[in-house]
Motif scaffolding. Structure first.
Motif, short mmCIF file in Angstrom:
data_model
loop_
_atom_site.label_atom_id
_atom_site.label_comp_id
_atom_site.label_asym_id
_atom_site.label_seq_id
_atom_site.Cartn_x
_atom_site.Cartn_y
_atom_site.Cartn_z
N VAL A 121 0.84 -1.20 0.00
CA VAL A 121 0.00 0.00 0.00
C VAL A 121 0.87 1.25 0.00
CG1 VAL A 121 -1.90 -1.13 1.22
CG2 VAL A 121 -0.12 0.07 2.54
N PRO A 122 0.32 2.34 -0.54
CA PRO A 122 1.06 3.60 -0.48
C PRO A 122 0.91 4.27 0.89
CG PRO A 122 -0.99 3.90 -1.72
CD PRO A 122 -0.93 2.45 -1.31
N TYR A 123 2.04 4.71 1.46
CA TYR A 123 2.00 5.68 2.55
C TYR A 123 2.31 7.02 1.90
CZ TYR A 123 1.47 2.87 6.78
OH TYR A 123 0.97 2.09 7.80
N PHE A 124 1.98 8.09 2.59
CA PHE A 124 2.11 9.41 1.99
C PHE A 124 2.90 10.33 2.93
CE2 PHE A 124 -1.65 7.33 0.43
CZ PHE A 124 -1.67 7.62 -0.92
N GLN A 125 3.95 10.95 2.37
CA GLN A 125 4.68 11.93 3.18
C GLN A 125 4.55 13.31 2.53
OE1 GLN A 125 9.01 11.79 3.59
NE2 GLN A 125 8.81 12.53 5.70
N PRO A 126 3.94 14.25 3.26
CA PRO A 126 3.69 15.58 2.71
C PRO A 126 4.97 16.34 2.36
CG PRO A 126 2.39 15.23 4.69
CD PRO A 126 3.35 14.08 4.60
N LYS A 127 4.84 17.23 1.38
CA LYS A 127 5.90 18.16 1.02
C LYS A 127 5.34 19.55 1.23
CE LYS A 127 7.66 16.97 -3.16
NZ LYS A 127 7.45 16.48 -4.56
N ALA A 128 6.03 20.35 2.04
CA ALA A 128 5.51 21.68 2.37
C ALA A 128 6.24 22.77 1.60
CB ALA A 128 5.64 21.93 3.87
N SER A 129 5.47 23.70 1.08
CA SER A 129 6.05 24.86 0.41
C SER A 129 6.69 25.77 1.46
CB SER A 129 4.95 25.61 -0.35
OG SER A 129 5.41 26.91 -0.64
N GLU A 141 4.71 12.50 -1.19
CA GLU A 141 5.41 11.40 -1.84
C GLU A 141 4.78 10.08 -1.42
OE1 GLU A 141 9.60 11.26 -1.01
OE2 GLU A 141 9.92 9.50 -2.28
N VAL A 142 4.61 9.21 -2.38
CA VAL A 142 4.10 7.86 -2.12
C VAL A 142 5.27 6.96 -1.75
CG1 VAL A 142 3.09 5.83 -3.25
CG2 VAL A 142 2.13 8.12 -3.66
N LEU A 143 5.21 6.33 -0.59
CA LEU A 143 6.27 5.42 -0.16
C LEU A 143 5.64 4.05 0.11
CD1 LEU A 143 7.96 8.05 2.13
CD2 LEU A 143 9.05 7.00 0.12
N ALA A 144 6.21 3.03 -0.51
CA ALA A 144 5.60 1.70 -0.46
C ALA A 144 5.75 1.07 0.93
CB ALA A 144 6.25 0.81 -1.51
N ARG A 145 4.69 0.44 1.39
CA ARG A 145 4.72 -0.36 2.62
C ARG A 145 4.03 -1.68 2.35
NH1 ARG A 145 7.74 3.13 3.47
NH2 ARG A 145 7.82 4.65 5.16
N TRP A 146 4.51 -2.73 3.02
CA TRP A 146 3.89 -4.05 2.89
C TRP A 146 3.12 -4.33 4.17
CZ3 TRP A 146 6.96 -9.16 1.48
CH2 TRP A 146 6.02 -10.20 1.27
N ASN A 147 1.81 -4.37 4.06
CA ASN A 147 0.97 -4.79 5.19
C ASN A 147 1.02 -6.30 5.27
OD1 ASN A 147 -0.06 -2.50 6.43
ND2 ASN A 147 -1.68 -2.28 4.89
#
Ligand code: C2E
Ligand code: MG
Ligand code: MG
Ligand code: MG
Length: 285
Positions: A41-49, A59-65
């Motif tokens: 599944v994708p985890y999401f890490q925000p990018k701030a201006s 950014e989508v970062l892969a994780r295995w559930n």
């Protein structure tokens, strides 16, 4: 080229701390069926201006559930997926899920850009840009809302091999980020010749830069060149206030890191976006 490659710093491999996962070995069939069941599944890490503190991307970062081992990070499975020829399948599964997320975010009035990490193995296939555009259309998401991240090392190792694919991605409207920039000193020339939209300055570099005058100088040179090329500049792995202040005053456009937000589930990303004022739709494309 050999000299260039020798100057690339060895990547520090994440220590495998997950004992359960370490003891497990997966067959190609196990991995394939885990992809089909959307255990990845994708985890999401925000990018701030840095101009206004708003979140305009993640950014989508892969994780295995994993049913027994729990949530596993990419170091546990990306190398094996690449070795077993399953990385394209995995990436497309994540792309589908990210596009669904993108669609939902747009419908909620927070149409931020999502960035997907692509393996150089996948990007050697010049058919990928057409296929990914078709997948994006299927989900009703304009490619302009998706950024493809490729590492500086991958580009340094196979500049010509990736140039065609990346050019096609850009022609279709996808953004392209050069990831982990600064881990390999090959690239001021390449930076100017590769059709990217964004430079992501590596965490190791961000950590060192504030401490020494030389670090300052190199960091500022990268930013100056990037800005003259019209590229967005993202500082990766911001963990301290000092680092945030440094990259802000140096003139980075965007920051990412645990200080701002850790990678999280889609539900958490949505909550976070709902809590802060939404960016203007016209700015976020
Ligand atoms: P990356 O693309 O450079 O992603 C950034 C990594 O740094 C992520 O690790 C993120 O969780 C971590 N990070 C972010 N902010 C901080 C911080 O402030 N401090 C520290 N210490 N770390 C921070 P993660 O999720 O373990 O991913 C590791 C790498 O695995 C990624 O590096 C990327 O190269 C690769 N990866 C992740 N997902 C995928 C994928 O779907 N496909 C491919 N091909 N590679 C992926
Ligand atoms: Mg990345
Ligand atoms: Mg990175
Ligand atoms: Mg990095």
């Amino acid at each position: 080229l050999v000299q260039v490659l020798e100057r690339c710093m060895p990547r520090v491999t994440e220590p495998a701390r997950h004992e359960h996962a370490e003891r497990m070995s997966w067959s190609v069939q196990d991995l394939k069926s885990a992809i089909m069941k959307e255990q990845f599944v994708p985890y999401f890490q925000p990018k701030a201006s840095l101009a206004d503190g708003q979140v305009r991307g993640a950014e989508v970062l892969a994780r295995w559930n994993h049913p027994e081992a729990g949530v596993l990070g990419p170091y546990h499975f990306i190398p094996v997926m690449e070795r077993e020829g399953l990385i394209d399948l995995l990436t497309e599964s994540l792309l589908h899920q990210a596009l669904q997320a993108s669609r939902t975010l747009a419908e909620n009035g927070t149409p931020i850009k999502l960035a997907i990490n692509a393996s150089p193995l996948t990007l050697q296939d010049v058919g990928v840009p057409n296929r990914w555009r078709a997948i994006a259309m299927e989900h009703g998401v304009p490619p302009e809302r998706i950024i493809i991240e490729v590492t500086e090392t991958a580009v340094a190792e196979n500049f010509i091999g990736l140039l065609e694919t990346v050019t096609r991605l850009r022609m279709h409207g996808f953004g392209v980020a050069l990831d982990d920039f600064g881990t390999c000193f090959s690239s001021l020339q390449q930076l100017s010749e590769f059709p990217i939209t964004e430079v992501k300055i590596d965490r190791s570099f961000v950590m060192r830069a504030p401490a020494t005058p030389r670090g300052h100088m190199i960091f500022e040179s990268i930013l100056a060149l990037s800005h003259r090329l019209g590229l967005d500049t993202v500082a990766e792995g911001i963990e301290t206030r000092e680092q945030l202040d440094f990259v802000t005053s140096a003139g980075c456009t965007t920051a990412q890191g645990f200080l701002i937000a850790k990678p999280s589930s889609f539900a958490t990303l949505r909550t976070l976006l709902a809590d802060i004022p939404a960016p203007q739709a016209t700015q976020a494309v």
